[in-house]
Design a protein around this motif. Structure first.
Motif, PDB file in Angstrom:
ATOM      1  N   GLN A 110       0.083  10.823 -11.905  1.00  0.00           N
ATOM      2  CA  GLN A 110       1.548  10.710 -11.904  1.00  0.00           C
ATOM      3  C   GLN A 110       2.221  11.973 -11.375  1.00  0.00           C
ATOM      4  OE1 GLN A 110       3.292  10.970 -15.941  1.00  0.00           O
ATOM      5  NE2 GLN A 110       1.214  11.403 -16.696  1.00  0.00           N
ATOM      6  N   TYR A 111       1.506  13.106 -11.415  1.00  0.00           N
ATOM      7  CA  TYR A 111       2.082  14.376 -10.985  1.00  0.00           C
ATOM      8  C   TYR A 111       1.859  14.650  -9.487  1.00  0.00           C
ATOM      9  CZ  TYR A 111       2.042  15.108 -16.046  1.00  0.00           C
ATOM     10  OH  TYR A 111       2.225  14.974 -17.400  1.00  0.00           O
ATOM     11  N   VAL A 112       0.923  13.921  -8.868  1.00  0.00           N
ATOM     12  CA  VAL A 112       0.628  14.137  -7.449  1.00  0.00           C
ATOM     13  C   VAL A 112       1.555  13.246  -6.635  1.00  0.00           C
ATOM     14  CG1 VAL A 112      -1.160  14.192  -5.677  1.00  0.00           C
ATOM     15  CG2 VAL A 112      -1.773  14.613  -8.062  1.00  0.00           C
ATOM     16  N   SER A 113       2.673  13.782  -6.254  1.00  0.00           N
ATOM     17  CA  SER A 113       3.667  12.994  -5.527  1.00  0.00           C
ATOM     18  C   SER A 113       4.425  13.894  -4.557  1.00  0.00           C
ATOM     19  CB  SER A 113       4.655  12.345  -6.514  1.00  0.00           C
ATOM     20  OG  SER A 113       5.315  13.335  -7.277  1.00  0.00           O
ATOM     21  N   SER A 114       5.155  13.255  -3.644  1.00  0.00           N
ATOM     22  CA  SER A 114       5.922  13.997  -2.651  1.00  0.00           C
ATOM     23  C   SER A 114       6.915  14.932  -3.341  1.00  0.00           C
ATOM     24  CB  SER A 114       6.673  13.018  -1.741  1.00  0.00           C
ATOM     25  OG  SER A 114       7.405  13.707  -0.750  1.00  0.00           O
ATOM     26  N   GLY A 115       6.941  16.183  -2.903  1.00  0.00           N
ATOM     27  CA  GLY A 115       7.819  17.182  -3.491  1.00  0.00           C
ATOM     28  C   GLY A 115       7.124  18.090  -4.476  1.00  0.00           C
ATOM     29  N   ILE A 168     -11.754  13.184  -7.157  1.00  0.00           N
ATOM     30  CA  ILE A 168     -11.001  12.048  -7.687  1.00  0.00           C
ATOM     31  C   ILE A 168     -10.076  12.594  -8.762  1.00  0.00           C
ATOM     32  CG2 ILE A 168     -11.107   9.843  -8.875  1.00  0.00           C
ATOM     33  CD1 ILE A 168     -12.150   9.740  -6.034  1.00  0.00           C
ATOM     34  N   VAL A 169      -8.787  12.510  -8.512  1.00  0.00           N
ATOM     35  CA  VAL A 169      -7.812  13.036  -9.464  1.00  0.00           C
ATOM     36  C   VAL A 169      -7.865  12.199 -10.739  1.00  0.00           C
ATOM     37  CG1 VAL A 169      -5.363  13.469  -9.898  1.00  0.00           C
ATOM     38  CG2 VAL A 169      -6.329  13.880  -7.620  1.00  0.00           C
ATOM     39  N   PRO A 170      -8.015  12.830 -11.911  1.00  0.00           N
ATOM     40  CA  PRO A 170      -8.043  12.075 -13.172  1.00  0.00           C
ATOM     41  C   PRO A 170      -6.816  11.180 -13.320  1.00  0.00           C
ATOM     42  CG  PRO A 170      -8.684  14.362 -13.545  1.00  0.00           C
ATOM     43  CD  PRO A 170      -8.185  14.289 -12.133  1.00  0.00           C
ATOM     44  N   ALA A 171      -7.016  10.028 -13.924  1.00  0.00           N
ATOM     45  CA  ALA A 171      -5.937   9.041 -14.046  1.00  0.00           C
ATOM     46  C   ALA A 171      -4.700   9.616 -14.724  1.00  0.00           C
ATOM     47  CB  ALA A 171      -6.436   7.815 -14.805  1.00  0.00           C
ATOM     48  N   ASN A 172      -4.912  10.506 -15.716  1.00  0.00           N
ATOM     49  CA  ASN A 172      -3.761  11.035 -16.450  1.00  0.00           C
ATOM     50  C   ASN A 172      -2.977  12.081 -15.664  1.00  0.00           C
ATOM     51  OD1 ASN A 172      -6.012  12.828 -16.739  1.00  0.00           O
ATOM     52  ND2 ASN A 172      -4.924  13.885 -18.372  1.00  0.00           N
ATOM     53  N   LEU A 173      -3.505  12.511 -14.504  1.00  0.00           N
ATOM     54  CA  LEU A 173      -2.805  13.508 -13.684  1.00  0.00           C
ATOM     55  C   LEU A 173      -2.202  12.916 -12.413  1.00  0.00           C
ATOM     56  CD1 LEU A 173      -5.207  16.613 -13.909  1.00  0.00           C
ATOM     57  CD2 LEU A 173      -3.170  16.109 -15.278  1.00  0.00           C
ATOM     58  N   PRO A 176       0.838  -1.197   0.000  1.00  0.00           N
ATOM     59  CA  PRO A 176       0.000   0.000   0.000  1.00  0.00           C
ATOM     60  C   PRO A 176       0.876   1.251   0.000  1.00  0.00           C
ATOM     61  CG  PRO A 176      -0.685  -1.554   1.702  1.00  0.00           C
ATOM     62  CD  PRO A 176       0.624  -2.041   1.182  1.00  0.00           C
ATOM     63  N   GLN A 177       0.482   2.247  -0.782  1.00  0.00           N
ATOM     64  CA  GLN A 177       1.236   3.489  -0.829  1.00  0.00           C
ATOM     65  C   GLN A 177       0.851   4.382   0.343  1.00  0.00           C
ATOM     66  OE1 GLN A 177       1.798   5.343  -4.742  1.00  0.00           O
ATOM     67  NE2 GLN A 177       0.580   3.687  -5.624  1.00  0.00           N
ATOM     68  N   ALA A 178       1.843   5.036   0.927  1.00  0.00           N
ATOM     69  CA  ALA A 178       1.589   5.911   2.069  1.00  0.00           C
ATOM     70  C   ALA A 178       0.771   7.130   1.628  1.00  0.00           C
ATOM     71  CB  ALA A 178       2.908   6.365   2.687  1.00  0.00           C
ATOM     72  N   PRO A 179      -0.180   7.577   2.470  1.00  0.00           N
ATOM     73  CA  PRO A 179      -0.956   8.766   2.131  1.00  0.00           C
ATOM     74  C   PRO A 179      -0.058   9.998   1.996  1.00  0.00           C
ATOM     75  CG  PRO A 179      -1.948   7.566   3.955  1.00  0.00           C
ATOM     76  CD  PRO A 179      -0.599   6.978   3.741  1.00  0.00           C
ATOM     77  N   LEU A 180      -0.471  10.935   1.171  1.00  0.00           N
ATOM     78  CA  LEU A 180       0.236  12.192   0.988  1.00  0.00           C
ATOM     79  C   LEU A 180      -0.589  13.323   1.579  1.00  0.00           C
ATOM     80  CD1 LEU A 180       1.341  11.748  -2.751  1.00  0.00           C
ATOM     81  CD2 LEU A 180       2.742  11.378  -0.710  1.00  0.00           C
ATOM     82  N   ILE A 181       0.089  14.320   2.139  1.00  0.00           N
ATOM     83  CA  ILE A 181      -0.594  15.456   2.731  1.00  0.00           C
ATOM     84  C   ILE A 181       0.090  16.749   2.298  1.00  0.00           C
ATOM     85  CG2 ILE A 181      -1.413  14.200   4.766  1.00  0.00           C
ATOM     86  CD1 ILE A 181       0.916  15.497   6.317  1.00  0.00           C
ATOM     87  N   ALA A 182      -0.633  17.842   2.414  1.00  0.00           N
ATOM     88  CA  ALA A 182      -0.059  19.159   2.122  1.00  0.00           C
ATOM     89  C   ALA A 182      -0.804  20.202   2.935  1.00  0.00           C
ATOM     90  CB  ALA A 182      -0.151  19.485   0.635  1.00  0.00           C
ATOM     91  N   ALA A 183      -0.062  21.193   3.407  1.00  0.00           N
ATOM     92  CA  ALA A 183      -0.658  22.347   4.086  1.00  0.00           C
ATOM     93  C   ALA A 183      -0.433  23.557   3.189  1.00  0.00           C
ATOM     94  CB  ALA A 183      -0.019  22.561   5.453  1.00  0.00           C
ATOM     95  N   LEU A 184      -1.512  24.140   2.698  1.00  0.00           N
ATOM     96  CA  LEU A 184      -1.422  25.268   1.783  1.00  0.00           C
ATOM     97  C   LEU A 184      -1.672  26.556   2.548  1.00  0.00           C
ATOM     98  CD1 LEU A 184      -2.361  22.694   0.104  1.00  0.00           C
ATOM     99  CD2 LEU A 184      -3.187  24.308  -1.591  1.00  0.00           C
ATOM    100  N   GLY A 185      -0.863  27.571   2.298  1.00  0.00           N
ATOM    101  CA  GLY A 185      -1.030  28.848   2.979  1.00  0.00           C
ATOM    102  C   GLY A 185      -0.432  29.981   2.169  1.00  0.00           C
ATOM    103  N   SER A 186      -0.566  31.192   2.714  1.00  0.00           N
ATOM    104  CA  SER A 186       0.004  32.383   2.090  1.00  0.00           C
ATOM    105  C   SER A 186       0.885  33.091   3.104  1.00  0.00           C
ATOM    106  CB  SER A 186      -1.110  33.329   1.619  1.00  0.00           C
ATOM    107  OG  SER A 186      -1.893  33.758   2.721  1.00  0.00           O
ATOM    108  N   ALA A 236      -3.099   7.751  -2.876  1.00  0.00           N
ATOM    109  CA  ALA A 236      -2.630   7.361  -4.205  1.00  0.00           C
ATOM    110  C   ALA A 236      -3.221   6.038  -4.658  1.00  0.00           C
ATOM    111  CB  ALA A 236      -1.101   7.278  -4.211  1.00  0.00           C
ATOM    112  N   ASN A 237      -3.699   5.217  -3.719  1.00  0.00           N
ATOM    113  CA  ASN A 237      -4.275   3.924  -4.085  1.00  0.00           C
ATOM    114  C   ASN A 237      -5.627   4.081  -4.764  1.00  0.00           C
ATOM    115  OD1 ASN A 237      -2.241   2.091  -2.747  1.00  0.00           O
ATOM    116  ND2 ASN A 237      -2.888   3.276  -0.982  1.00  0.00           N
ATOM    117  N   THR A 238      -6.362   5.127  -4.416  1.00  0.00           N
ATOM    118  CA  THR A 238      -7.701   5.335  -4.982  1.00  0.00           C
ATOM    119  C   THR A 238      -7.794   6.589  -5.841  1.00  0.00           C
ATOM    120  OG1 THR A 238      -8.450   6.599  -3.041  1.00  0.00           O
ATOM    121  CG2 THR A 238      -8.725   4.208  -2.970  1.00  0.00           C
TER     122      THR A 238
END
Length: 228
Positions: A192-197, A185-190, A117-127, A140-142
């Motif tokens: 690959q871009y949702v990753s750590s970093g 639900i992130v489109p399948a073609n996108l 299983p792939q580890a969940p990814l998180i992000a904190a967005l701010g200004s 990333a699994n779903t």
């Protein structure tokens, strides 16, 4: 902004594990709808437990006897009964998950690898000014992403979420809610871009999203994606 304490964190986990009675679950669900921070904590626990909640296998009868024998004797400090039940249930699920994975491994042919299983990814967005802030969690699994606004006001425009990978090109993930959590639900073609970093960013856009997939408004919040 009120921060969560350890009791809130435990409550969120207990809810995801299904340890609460009907009345307590209803109270938690009402809080999820009105408390973005608590809702994000519940979603984070759901992602953590997802690999383990697909089923249940009873641990060996001698397991708890062995654990109790190995534990140090209780001290004078009081221990909450509810917390003991919570951690005992958590341990039981972990053992069950390990047993399930072991069975699946034995059933797989030697030449077929068992996907981890792939580890969940998180992000904190701010200004920089703190005027806008959001949290994001991604499985990333779903391909499911939860965006929870903490403080977000785009006036008459609509907040649009973008993923900006290493190539620097922003790709739209769609319009998100400015007042309550949004599941996309992130489109399948996108995916690959949702990753750590990578970077998630929000811009204010007209109804229906940025024309031609090109942002027209300024970035009002952004944050790096990291592994949970």
């Amino acid at each position: 902004m009120t921060m969560l304490d350890e009791n809130d964190v435990a409550l969120a986990a207990e809810y995801v594990l299904g340890l609460l009675n009907t009345a307590s679950s209803a109270t938690v669900e009402a809080r999820i709808a009105t408390d973005p921070l608590f809702a994000a904590e519940v979603e984070a626990w759901r992602l953590r437990f997802q690999p383990m909640l697909g089923g249940d296998v009873s641990p060996p009868a001698h397991l708890w006897k062995s654990i109790e024998t190995a534990l140090p004797q209780a001290t004078g400090q009081d221990v909450s009964v509810s917390k003991l039940l919570f951690w005992r249930s958590l341990t039981g699920i972990s053992v069950s998950a390990a047993a399930i994975l072991g069975i699946l491994f034995l059933q797989k042919p030697d030449n077929v690898p068992v996907p981890a299983p792939q580890a969940p990814l998180i992000a904190a967005l701010g200004s920089e000014t703190g005027a806008a802030s959001l949290t994001a969690s991604y499985d990333a699994n779903t391909g499911r992403m939860i965006i929870t606004p903490v403080s977000l006001d785009t006036g008459n425009l609509y907040p649009e979420l973008w993923i900006i990978p290493a190539d620097g090109t922003a790709r739209s993930l769609g319009i998100v809610g400015g007042k309550s959590a949004t599941a996309i639900i992130v489109p399948a073609n996108l995916r690959q871009y949702v990753s750590s970093g990578g970077t998630l960013a929000v811009t204010p856009e007209p109804e229906g999203g940025a024309p031609g997939g090109k942002a027209t408004g300024p970035v009002i919040a952004s944050g790096k994606i990291a592994t949970l």
